[in-house]
Design a protein around this motif. Structure first.
Motif: not given
Length: 388
Positions: A171-190
């Motif tokens: 279960l992915l939080s995209n973008p991430h709650n609660p840190t507000g992290t925005v996952h990059t294309p490279a991270e999501l592809e990995a």
């Protein structure tokens, strides 16, 4: 255009007195009238005019029956294409009451009773609740110290679970709650590559996608290579403050279309007619309002960072790349494992307790900064007063 935008009243300009008088939702009804509520994910914002017009017109003409959702799906797809270049066929989607309802149905498809669902804490507290409610078990693969996905840890957890023969979902939080992290294309592809290698289904909650702030760019999970077996669930609920007007959409990857079609048609009846009308108007006609809101949230996140640095010695703020939620580390200010409890009791400011977000939450709190700058200053000042 610039002059017009400067003369418009701020979206996040509602006064504390007006909020206390006019709002009757959970955010404003749980605590006493002396508390500044900065916890649950509701914004202290003026409404989007396109939504007000659409809902008011529907109620005025008695259009309050059961929902047809095809146009809603078309407008979600048009918005996704215009904002992010995400091109999906609205005919493949399934409409549901809200994001967590959609997640619940999908976990029923892709996991077994008692089976594992992996999350990366600190993460949206309701993930834990929905996993428990549908009879699955939580397995944690925490974020790294940089608050980004730990791909090595995820691979290790995925491998261990699937080696046991367990049908597993992430279960992915995209973008991430609660840190507000925005996952990059490279991270999501990995992530997609690791999940596919171990047969793990990725379910991406993208409800905060429209709220990625300047300097970052949102990447829908299904737009990166290798995500064909993934599924996204999203809604206009957070970006346009429409939690009380329920509607959401499930978007399957190309290889998940037939799987999602196995959902019983009855689940599509959960979206309310007024919710569909409201959210369709938001996606179709509310982009300008949204862009103004994002600019105001950007200013607020910088204001919050400045206030924390100036007034809360020992506190550390994770300045969010997205959302209107910020992760505040209060470990070293002497307020214990659950500082939100002390802040509420002594400063009369309600924050979300860090421990409810899972591993890594002790000593932390989540701050909802979607409010006026004046209220933000008042709230941080109150917190500062108990640290003196």
């Amino acid at each position: 255009m610039g002059e017009t935008r400067r003369t418009q009243p701020p979206i996040l300009g509602v006064s504390l007195a007006d909020l206390r008088r006019d709002r009757t939702s959970v955010k404003w009804g749980v605590h006493g009238s002396d508390v500044i509520p900065m916890w649950i994910a509701e914004m202290d914002c003026a409404p989007c005019p396109a939504v007000v017009d659409a809902v008011s017109a529907a109620v005025s003409r008695g259009d309050t029956g059961y929902a047809l959702t095809e146009e809603y799906a078309v407008q979600v797809a048009a918005f996704a294409d215009a904002e992010w270049g995400w091109d999906f066929d609205p005919r493949t989607t399934t409409r549901v009451a809200d994001v967590l309802t959609g997640v619940t149905h999908l976990l029923g498809l892709f996991t077994d009773a008692g089976g594992p669902v992996v999350v990366s804490p600190p993460v949206y507290n309701a993930f834990y609740e929905v996993i428990e409610a549908c009879g699955r078990r939580v397995v944690e693969a925490p974020l790294g110290a940089d608050h980004r996905l730990d791909l090595e840890r995820l691979a290790e957890v995925f491998a261990g679970l699937t080696a046991e023969g367990a049908r597993t979902a992430y279960l992915l939080s995209n973008p991430h709650n609660p840190t507000g992290t925005v996952h990059t294309p490279a991270e999501l592809e990995a992530l997609a590559r690791v999940a596919d290698e171990h047969g793990v289904r990725v379910l991406s909650d993208e409800i905060h996608g429209p709220l990625v702030l300047p300097t970052s760019t949102f990447t829908p999970y299904l737009t990166v290579p290798g995500t064909e077996r993934g599924v996204t669930v999203t809604s206009a609920s957070k970006a346009w403050n429409l939690a009380g007007l329920k509607a959401a959409i499930i978007v399957p990857g190309d290889a998940a279309v037939d799987d999602v079609r196995r959902l019983h048609p009855f689940v599509t009846f959960g979206a309310s007619h007024l919710g569909v009308i409201a959210q369709t108007a938001a996606y179709r006609d509310g982009r300008g309002w949204l862009h103004r809101l994002v600019d105001e949230l950007d200013a607020n996140r910088h204001l919050l960072a400045d206030l924390v640095a100036e007034q809360l010695p020992g506190a550390r703020l994770v300045v969010p790349e997205s959302t209107y939620l910020a992760w505040l580390d209060l470990t070293d200010v002497g307020l214990g494992d659950d500082p939100a409890g002390e802040v509420l009791r002594r400063a009369r400011v309600a924050l979300s307790p860090g421990p409810i977000f899972g591993c890594g939450g002790r000593g932390h709190a989540r701050v909802n900064y979607a409010t006026s700058p004046e209220i933000l200053r008042d709230a941080v000042g109150r917190i500062a007063s108990i640290l003196e």
